[in-house]
Design a protein around this motif. Structure first.
Motif, short mmCIF file in Angstrom:
data_model
loop_
_atom_site.label_atom_id
_atom_site.label_comp_id
_atom_site.label_asym_id
_atom_site.label_seq_id
_atom_site.Cartn_x
_atom_site.Cartn_y
_atom_site.Cartn_z
N VAL A 162 -17.15 6.04 -10.72
CA VAL A 162 -17.00 7.37 -11.30
C VAL A 162 -16.81 7.30 -12.82
O VAL A 162 -17.35 8.11 -13.57
N GLN A 190 -6.86 2.44 -3.79
CA GLN A 190 -6.29 2.11 -2.48
C GLN A 190 -6.86 3.06 -1.44
O GLN A 190 -7.27 4.18 -1.76
N PRO A 191 -6.86 2.63 -0.16
CA PRO A 191 -7.39 3.51 0.88
C PRO A 191 -6.39 4.62 1.21
O PRO A 191 -5.19 4.37 1.37
N PHE A 192 -6.89 5.87 1.28
CA PHE A 192 -6.07 7.00 1.71
C PHE A 192 -6.83 7.79 2.77
O PHE A 192 -8.00 8.10 2.58
N ALA A 193 -6.16 8.10 3.88
CA ALA A 193 -6.81 8.86 4.95
C ALA A 193 -5.92 9.99 5.45
O ALA A 193 -6.36 10.86 6.20
N ASP A 194 -4.64 9.98 5.06
CA ASP A 194 -3.70 11.01 5.48
C ASP A 194 -4.04 12.32 4.75
O ASP A 194 -4.29 12.29 3.54
N ARG A 238 -12.76 7.27 -3.32
CA ARG A 238 -14.13 6.96 -2.91
C ARG A 238 -14.12 6.21 -1.60
O ARG A 238 -13.24 5.36 -1.39
N LEU A 252 -2.62 0.29 7.09
CA LEU A 252 -4.08 0.46 7.09
C LEU A 252 -4.63 -0.22 8.33
O LEU A 252 -4.47 -1.42 8.50
N LEU A 299 0.83 -1.20 0.00
CA LEU A 299 0.00 0.00 0.00
C LEU A 299 0.87 1.25 0.00
O LEU A 299 1.94 1.28 0.60
N VAL A 300 0.42 2.30 -0.65
CA VAL A 300 1.15 3.56 -0.69
C VAL A 300 1.10 4.25 0.67
O VAL A 300 2.09 4.74 1.18
N GLU A 301 -0.09 4.27 1.26
CA GLU A 301 -0.21 4.81 2.61
C GLU A 301 -0.26 3.64 3.59
O GLU A 301 -1.17 2.82 3.54
N TYR A 313 -2.55 13.22 1.25
CA TYR A 313 -2.90 12.51 0.01
C TYR A 313 -4.29 12.90 -0.47
O TYR A 313 -5.15 13.29 0.32
N GLN A 345 -2.08 -5.09 -0.16
CA GLN A 345 -3.35 -5.28 -0.84
C GLN A 345 -3.17 -6.45 -1.80
O GLN A 345 -2.30 -6.43 -2.66
#
Lengths: 603, 193
Positions: free
Chosen positions: A366, B58-62, B69, A215, A210-212, B65, A246
């Motif tokens: 989207v 991918q999930p992002f919450a920071d 969705r 999780l 994952l990039v961030e 970034y 992931q």
């Protein structure tokens, strides 16, 4: 609504109708076994198939033998799909080591795929091994579609033959549908889809960093027995978890996606079907996939006209289908473009523009926006396809009514490959009968007198699906096991059940997917509906084909009602709509209409 | 009655080999030869590591970034092994509650962004894996990211424009921004300094 949205809808209709004649003429060549480049390439393969299967493809079958061959072939097909699911843990091509599918789910899936319904009680990527997907599901995607086309062609021969004992050879119709129509089109579509990003590989799922990271999330805590632990109030206990990876589910998807669209099957490779970015990655992929749904059903109308020697008859049926389809599509696009008042009051932007597709994006992707999601929802239920690119349960209530009602009309607005047109011909017979009563003439259609037997068979074919839909819904809302599956409160919960039985009782396969249908009750009840909806229509249709083929042809006279005119198209539409409306308006009022009124009353 | 049973069995075997083995293998062969990167999941590689798929969000919450969705997959968001939508009905109170909470989270992260919120930022996608957001949803987040990264909003706007995909052939689909690629680019730019 946006201009771009309407433009995409118009483009879709133009391309669809433009392809009906060339493909329809080609399919007529196939079924009439005319010579050409197709035969030069395919004849050795076709002959080889007959030899290996040990069948004589030139022998004309009476309708009873045709029906028995069809039923045997479907029965053994169903048993194989069932066995593959139950034994997949011991079989090869199972890199994720998935375990056996439960008996009720396996029964449901087997009936679902042989009946060309492709209702999915299971989650594809988490349940079915690659082997099951290929040898079970992909095979049935082809042959259940080919079965529908064969039954249609037999019915067409009933009209085109006079005083004949047979209606064709089931094996020849089955093999030709598969080899000359479904396989080449699927191959083209599959490769086009891969170029857009649909996966096609036998490797196990790759893992991404994952990039961030990391999780953090909560997951249900399982007891020593592997079942989720519940607290005193019955809600599941969760525990903290964390990941930096992931896992990206892949597989031989493109080959299956192509045929599930072309064969009006609809069973996706992944759980969310063609909403999944690896099953439907781009707007171009989406256009090809949604075009593939109606391509063959629309073209078969032309095939029908060519084979009975009067293409106007085929155009008339196609016109009736297109009119109803376009009207319902436009109404769905309008209703879905009205912002959900509950979301606007929460603070969501209600005005679409070039940089913003609109408000009602819950359960939509989207890249597709509102227009393509509504187009797909209408197309997939007009045809008995049932694949989705958006979650129908989250559509606005009156938009959700459109796919539901299209199924309830009996899957005759294009409908399934073969089955849609033979269903529409049943309605044409009833329309001729009603018109005949009004003008006091003996009803005849395409040169065949329609007597008591013909009307009875057509009536059976038209009345069985509503019986299954309304009967099944009534039982499900009465028993605890049926109500237990409901996800959304209020009228929408009733709609979920009504939708499920509309889908199974008309061999569609789409769902208001909030409903938890992977339970013994729903797997069994819906499985039974799918079987009746498929075979109790196909058998009367074949019986009708036999009776028509045996009958004399009466020359058209002054008293004959012409069945290619706008007037007849109107009568036909009226018949379909009247039967569909009279049967289902009360149920629809309790479901989507009640939901709509409450939503906009702010209750 | 049983005359066609054995032919049915044999026909099923033959057609299974044709449609269930030969056809998928042929498609796989063509796919792996002609479009190997696409056929294997459009994987993005950075420093010899797979950092994701171009097509899977991918999930992002920071706050630094762009966020994508909201995702309804379980147990964790953007679980590509279990794609799923929320299936919440339009009138389900749970939908309005979830949307309200997400709007609050957006505004807490950036008190300056007070306008109406683009729907795609606060509603879950159909797949739970949607890689895209609308241009409006990207614009909405620019002031937050500019502050978190100490960048000029114009630079971010240019980056968004660079990652905006127009409708295919000018007609098909919606204008959209790939969130993962946008964020990978932000990180790359940050590393270069």
């Amino acid at each position: 609504m946006t201009a771009l949205g309407w433009l995409q809808i118009a483009l879709y209709l133009v391309v669809l109708i433009a392809l009906a004649k060339p493909l329809g003429a080609y399919m007529a060549d196939v079924y009439e076994d005319r010579p050409g480049w197709r035969k030069r390439i395919g004849a050795p393969i076709e002959g080889g198939i007959y030899r290996l299967a040990g069948v004589d493809s030139s022998r004309d079958m009476r309708w009873t033998e045709y029906a028995l061959a069809m039923l045997w072939f479907n029965l053994v097909g169903g048993l194989v799909v069932y066995a593959l699911q139950r034994l997949q843990a011991f079989l090869p091509l199972n890199p994720q080591s998935l375990s056996a599918v439960s008996p009720d789910s396996a029964f449901n899936t087997a009936t679902s795929f042989i009946s060309n319904t492709n209702w999915q009680g299971y989650s594809g990527e988490a349940t079915m091994s690659y082997l099951t997907q290929m040898l079970g599901l992909t095979v049935q995607n082809f042959v259940s579609a080919a079965t529908g086309m064969a039954v249609l062609v037999a019915l067409i021969r009933g009209f085109s033959r006079k005083q004949a004992t047979g209606i064709g050879n089931f094996w020849a119709d089955l093999v030709r549908s598969t080899l000359y129509i479904l396989l080449p089109l699927s191959l083209l579509l599959a490769v086009a889809l891969v170029s857009q990003g649909v996966v096609q590989t036998f490797d196990a799922s790759p893992t991404a960093q994952l990039v961030e990271q990391p999780l953090n999330y909560d997951q249900p805590k399982n007891g020593p027995d592997g079942q989720p632990i519940k607290d005193a109030s019955g809600s599941p206990v969760t525990e903290h978890a964390s990941t930096t990876e992931q896992s990206i589910a892949v597989g031989p998807a493109a080959s299956q996606v192509a045929i599930k669209q072309l064969g009006t099957n609809g069973g996706g490779f992944f759980n969310v079907n063609s909403a999944h970015p690896l099953e439907n990655p781009t707007p171009l992929a989406n256009f090809l996939e949604v075009l593939a749904i109606l391509l063959i059903p629309a073209a078969l109308c032309y095939t029908f006209g060519r084979m009975i020697g009067d293409t106007r008859q085929g155009w008339a049926l196609l016109a009736a289908m297109t009119v109803v389809f376009t009207a319902l599509l436009a109404s769905a696009y309008i209703t879905e473009s009205v912002p959900n008042p509950a979301l606007v009051s929460a603070g969501i932007d209600g005005t679409p523009n070039a940089n913003y597709p609109g408000t009602n994006l819950e359960g939509k992707e989207v890249r597709f926006g509102i227009a393509n999601s509504v187009l797909w929802a209408t197309v997939t239920t007009a045809a008995s396809n049932g694949s989705v690119n958006a979650m129908h349960d989250s559509l606005m209530p009156l938009t959700g009514l459109v796919p539901m009602w299209l199924m309830q009309l009996g899957e005759v607005i294009f409908g399934g490959v073969g089955s849609g047109l033979y269903g529409m011909i049943m309605f044409a017979i009833i329309a001729v009968f009603i018109a005949g009563l009004m003008i006091g003439r003996t009803p005849e259609y395409l040169g065949k007198k329609l007597g008591a037997f013909e009307i009875k068979m057509a009536s059976i074919a038209i009345l069985i699906p509503p019986l299954l839909v309304l009967g099944g819904t009534a039982v499900a809302v009465m028993v605890e096991a049926g109500r237990a599956g409901i996800a959304n409160p209020g009228a929408q919960g009733f709609s979920e059940i009504l939708y499920a039985f509309s889908s199974a009782g008309n061999n569609n396969g789409s769902a208001f997917a909030g409903l938890s249908a992977n339970t013994p009750f729903y797997n069994t009840a819906l499985g039974i509906c799918m079987l009746f909806a498929r075979y109790w229509l196909a058998i009367p249709v074949l019986a009708l084909a036999g009776a028509l083929a045996a009958a004399k042809t009466v020359p058209a006279s002054e008293g004959t009602l012409p069945t290619h005119t706008p007037l007849f198209v109107t009568v036909l539409i009226g018949t379909v709509i009247t039967v569909g409306a009279l049967t289902f308006v009360p149920a629809l009022a309790l479901g989507p209409v009640a939901e709509h009124l409450q939503l906009f009353a702010g209750k | 009655m049983f005359a066609n049973l054995i032919p049915a069995l044999r026909m099923l075997v033959v057609l299974s080999v044709l449609t269930g083995v030969a056809y998928p293998l042929l498609v796989t062969g063509i796919a792996q030869l002609a479009f190997p990167w696409r056929a294997n999941g459009s994987l993005l590689i950075e420093n010899q590591k797979v950092v994701g798929s171009e097509l899977i969000g991918q999930p992002f919450a920071d706050p630094k970034y762009f966020w994508g969705r909201p995702s309804a997959t379980s147990p964790q968001p953007y679980n590509s092994g279990a794609s799923s939508g929320s299936n919440l009905g339009a009138r389900n109170p749970a939908l309005a509650e979830a949307v309200t909470a997400r709007i609050k989270a957006l505004r807490d992260a950036d008190p300056e962004a007070t306008g109406p919120v683009p729907a795609d930022l606060v509603t879950t996608s159909a797949s739970g894996l949607d890689p895209h957001i609308s241009v409006a949803a990207a614009d909405y987040q620019i002031s937050r990211i500019a502050k978190a990264r100490g960048l000029a909003p114009e630079a971010l706007r240019a980056l968004v424009a660079q990652h905006t995909q127009p409708p295919t052939f000018g007609v098909l689909g919606e204008k959209r921004v790939n969130v993962l690629q946008l964020n990978l680019n932000l990180d790359r730019a940050a590393r270069k300094g």
